[in-house]
Design a protein around this motif. Structure first.
Motif, short mmCIF file in Angstrom:
data_model
loop_
_atom_site.label_atom_id
_atom_site.label_comp_id
_atom_site.label_asym_id
_atom_site.label_seq_id
_atom_site.Cartn_x
_atom_site.Cartn_y
_atom_site.Cartn_z
N PRO A 39 0.78 -1.25 0.00
CA PRO A 39 0.00 0.00 0.00
C PRO A 39 0.81 1.30 0.00
O PRO A 39 0.56 2.17 -0.82
CB PRO A 39 -0.86 -0.10 1.26
CG PRO A 39 -1.00 -1.58 1.49
CD PRO A 39 0.34 -2.15 1.07
N LYS A 97 -1.08 3.58 -11.18
CA LYS A 97 -1.62 2.26 -10.81
C LYS A 97 -1.83 1.34 -12.01
O LYS A 97 -2.58 0.38 -11.94
CB LYS A 97 -2.93 2.41 -10.01
CG LYS A 97 -2.74 3.18 -8.71
CD LYS A 97 -4.06 3.35 -7.97
CE LYS A 97 -3.90 4.06 -6.66
NZ LYS A 97 -3.49 5.44 -6.74
N ARG A 100 -0.42 -2.24 -11.15
CA ARG A 100 -1.36 -2.87 -10.20
C ARG A 100 -2.59 -3.38 -10.95
O ARG A 100 -3.03 -4.51 -10.74
CB ARG A 100 -1.73 -1.83 -9.14
CG ARG A 100 -2.64 -2.32 -8.06
CD ARG A 100 -2.85 -1.24 -7.01
NE ARG A 100 -1.67 -1.06 -6.18
CZ ARG A 100 -1.39 -1.81 -5.11
NH1 ARG A 100 -2.19 -2.76 -4.75
NH2 ARG A 100 -0.30 -1.60 -4.42
N SER A 107 -8.13 -4.54 -4.02
CA SER A 107 -7.96 -3.63 -2.89
C SER A 107 -8.16 -4.41 -1.60
O SER A 107 -8.86 -5.42 -1.58
CB SER A 107 -8.98 -2.50 -2.95
OG SER A 107 -8.72 -1.69 -4.06
N GLY A 111 -11.74 -2.23 0.37
CA GLY A 111 -11.53 -1.28 -0.72
C GLY A 111 -10.90 0.03 -0.31
O GLY A 111 -10.73 0.93 -1.12
N PRO A 114 -4.90 0.09 -1.09
CA PRO A 114 -4.41 -0.75 -2.18
C PRO A 114 -4.01 -2.10 -1.58
O PRO A 114 -3.51 -2.15 -0.46
CB PRO A 114 -3.17 0.00 -2.68
CG PRO A 114 -3.30 1.39 -2.15
CD PRO A 114 -4.10 1.28 -0.88
N GLY A 115 -4.25 -3.18 -2.30
CA GLY A 115 -3.97 -4.51 -1.76
C GLY A 115 -2.49 -4.80 -1.56
O GLY A 115 -1.62 -4.13 -2.12
#
Length: 152
Positions: A39, A97, A100, A107, A111, A114-115
């Protein structure tokens, strides 16, 4: 679309912590990779994860693998983060992003964040393991075990 085990990772380019252009073609096809999405620089979980990868980086290198960390932080943020914690591996800036999204990283935290997902690929860029967990410290032993299995 989320990538799955057996998929080839998509080609990507990004700026590294020094603002230098990085092209995935420079490394895919040459060695196994650990690509981890996180993240944010300088947050507790991300710092723990980065320092754990740092502390075991030689183990990955000894097995012929490279570690790449990716977040949407700027190159300048990565430079500071890398320098502060003496991170020996590549950090890439994914400001828009795009990387990603191309991996389909979901996520985390409903949500809100960011995962945090780690991908392990063989030297040809084929995904051998995907680990999706917000538990930062769990990623390193999983990735190392996957690399050991690949090279044994």
């Amino acid at each position: 679309m989320e990538l799955k085990v057996g998929d080839k990772i998509p080609h990507f380019t990004a700026k590294d912590a020094n603002g230098v252009d990085f092209d995935s073609n420079s490394i895919v096809g040459k060695k196994p990779l650990v690509i981890y999405f996180y993240p944010k620089d300088n947050t507790p979980g991300c710092t723990t994860q980065a320092c754990s990868f740092r502390d075991q980086y030689e183990d990955f290198k000894d097995l012929g693998a490279e570690v790449i960390g990716i977040s949407s932080d700027s190159s300048a943020s990565h430079q500071k983060f890398s320098s502060q914690y003496k991170l020996p591996f590549i950090l890439l800036s994914d400001l828009d992003k795009k990387i990603r999204k191309s991996f389909g990283v979901p996520s985390g935290m409903f949500g809100l964040l960011p995962g945090r997902v780690t991908y392990v690929t063989d030297k040809d860029g084929i995904i051998q393991m995907i680990f999706d967990s917000m538990l930062a410290a769990k990623h390193i032993p999983k990735a190392l075990a996957a690399i050991k299995k690949l090279v044994s």
